[in-house]
Design a protein around this motif. Sequence first.
Motif, PDB file in Angstrom:
ATOM      1  N   SER A  61      65.050  38.618  41.042  1.00  0.00           N
ATOM      2  CA  SER A  61      64.794  38.334  39.625  1.00  0.00           C
ATOM      3  C   SER A  61      63.838  37.155  39.540  1.00  0.00           C
ATOM      4  N   THR A  62      63.295  36.913  38.352  1.00  0.00           N
ATOM      5  CA  THR A  62      62.318  35.822  38.188  1.00  0.00           C
ATOM      6  C   THR A  62      62.747  34.895  37.050  1.00  0.00           C
ATOM      7  N   PRO A  63      63.843  34.146  37.246  1.00  0.00           N
ATOM      8  CA  PRO A  63      64.363  33.306  36.153  1.00  0.00           C
ATOM      9  C   PRO A  63      63.714  31.935  36.030  1.00  0.00           C
ATOM     10  N   TYR A  64      62.881  31.559  36.995  1.00  0.00           N
ATOM     11  CA  TYR A  64      62.385  30.186  37.033  1.00  0.00           C
ATOM     12  C   TYR A  64      60.904  30.125  36.658  1.00  0.00           C
ATOM     13  N   ILE A  65      60.586  29.302  35.692  1.00  0.00           N
ATOM     14  CA  ILE A  65      59.187  29.097  35.303  1.00  0.00           C
ATOM     15  C   ILE A  65      58.627  27.904  36.074  1.00  0.00           C
ATOM     16  N   MET A  66      57.605  28.137  36.825  1.00  0.00           N
ATOM     17  CA  MET A  66      56.968  27.068  37.589  1.00  0.00           C
ATOM     18  C   MET A  66      56.014  26.305  36.683  1.00  0.00           C
ATOM     19  N   LYS A  67      56.212  24.982  36.588  1.00  0.00           N
ATOM     20  CA  LYS A  67      55.364  24.134  35.753  1.00  0.00           C
ATOM     21  C   LYS A  67      54.356  23.394  36.633  1.00  0.00           C
ATOM     22  N   LYS A  68      53.140  23.310  36.132  1.00  0.00           N
ATOM     23  CA  LYS A  68      52.088  22.629  36.886  1.00  0.00           C
ATOM     24  C   LYS A  68      52.055  21.155  36.525  1.00  0.00           C
ATOM     25  N   VAL A  69      51.982  20.319  37.547  1.00  0.00           N
ATOM     26  CA  VAL A  69      51.849  18.882  37.329  1.00  0.00           C
ATOM     27  C   VAL A  69      50.435  18.599  36.842  1.00  0.00           C
ATOM     28  N   LYS A  70      50.349  17.904  35.724  1.00  0.00           N
ATOM     29  CA  LYS A  70      49.020  17.627  35.141  1.00  0.00           C
ATOM     30  C   LYS A  70      48.409  16.387  35.767  1.00  0.00           C
TER      31      LYS A  70
END
Length: 484
Positions: free
Chosen positions: A475-484
């Motif tokens: 499953s794909t429950p995790y949203i990867m956030k990009k460090v700005k």
Amino acid sequence: MKKKLAAGLMALAMLFSSGFCIARAAEPQEKGSAEYGFVELPEKTQILETEAENPSNANVMERSYDGQFYVANDGISSYSSETEGVPNTDPNNPYVVVNNTVTPGTISAAGEMRWYAFVMNERGKATIYLQIAEELDADLYVFALNDETSQLEMIGGSAVEGKGAAELYKGVLDTGIYFFAVGGYEGVGDFKVAFLQSTVDAGYEVNDSFVTAAVVGLNQDIVGVIDSPWDMDFYQFTITETTVIQYSIASTDGYRLLFGGDSNGSTEVGVIDADSKTYKFRPGTYFFAVVSSGGTYSTDSTYTASFRKIAKAYPDILPNTWWNAEAGIIYEASADYTENYVNGNSIDISYSYQKDYSNSAGIQTYDIGIDTNKHHYAACDGVNYGPIGAYYWTSTHPIKNVSSRPALILTFVSTSDDFYRIHCKGTGPYVQNTFWESTNNVTVMIDPESGDLIDIVEYNYFYHWNPGSNVLRYSTPYIMKKVK
């Protein structure tokens, strides 16, 4: 109809319920010039300012106690209180003080001792603050009552030289009866004694400075109190590898958890997400302090501080970082995405599967592989394609056998059209197993604990062309956030 690989990146709509799909990737980027690196945080300065406003120089003995030894024969029930008007100039007639009270007194003659007693019903911290009139120099001495001999055994105190100099004692004490005396050294005058005691965080106290910081571990809740106007709680932890850590505090009294630097005096960390206090720490010992805003304190209103390990990380700061705290995944890459790391592990997608089977009925040959000697890079732009946080459940034809756990999905693209090959042939009754294609891309699932392949997500010969009973479940429950 046979299902074949497209020349570009393949749509992943069949795999993701959100309908997320990937378009053809651009050519590799040139090395970027984005500014990145370890930065300096202001919290250490705030701690130093708080220390200056609220000094914790307790238990300072600038002169030694040279008084006599005392015996207290009476039980605690017979001790008088201040309201009875009996002078407390003898340890057998002390005034009993209780938590969170201020008691006035007077030294009326040079060398006079004024006595007080208190009870510790359980192990805890006692704080005694002595405020002195400008014309008086007095010291503070603390004694424990020996139940067997009735003797008062001195255990500490505060003796700062100079008229009007305040005295402060802090100590963690076991259950029992204790005494303290205000001893006149020079002059006469009035004083006030504030007494406070707490039991919540006795296991960490007294931890009011960098030197006395309590040693704690990661991933644990630290419950404490700011139990007096002179209390600051310092904590320290040590890490032996570069780690992304999120620190936080829950408090109804507005307490703050401030970063105080490392054992070498540095305040430089890598910023992952300043809003959630998530930073990248190099190996070392780090200090934090819980401080009060506006002098607020309470002996029973607790705070909860924590230092949560998100994941191991690459030692240096890379220009591309994606993360998800819940999954415990940190993905880092070079400017052109040719160097890739997950949780500090170098990502290795090299793969080769070669098998030959034959019998009287026919022949089967399998040659499936990813050629990492050909130039390749991860396809990541955060809009059309990028790293995906997944949870791997199970698969029937894994590349690496692992337990169910969070995993990272990446698509890799090459300038070579035979970067990823699926060359499978069958004859006779096995002719339906024939599939012969090469392409410039592949989508894979990676183990954050090692950087190794768990499985190939798209296109996978065993799950898509010749599935039989083969299946990959995730499953794909995790949203990867990009460090700005």
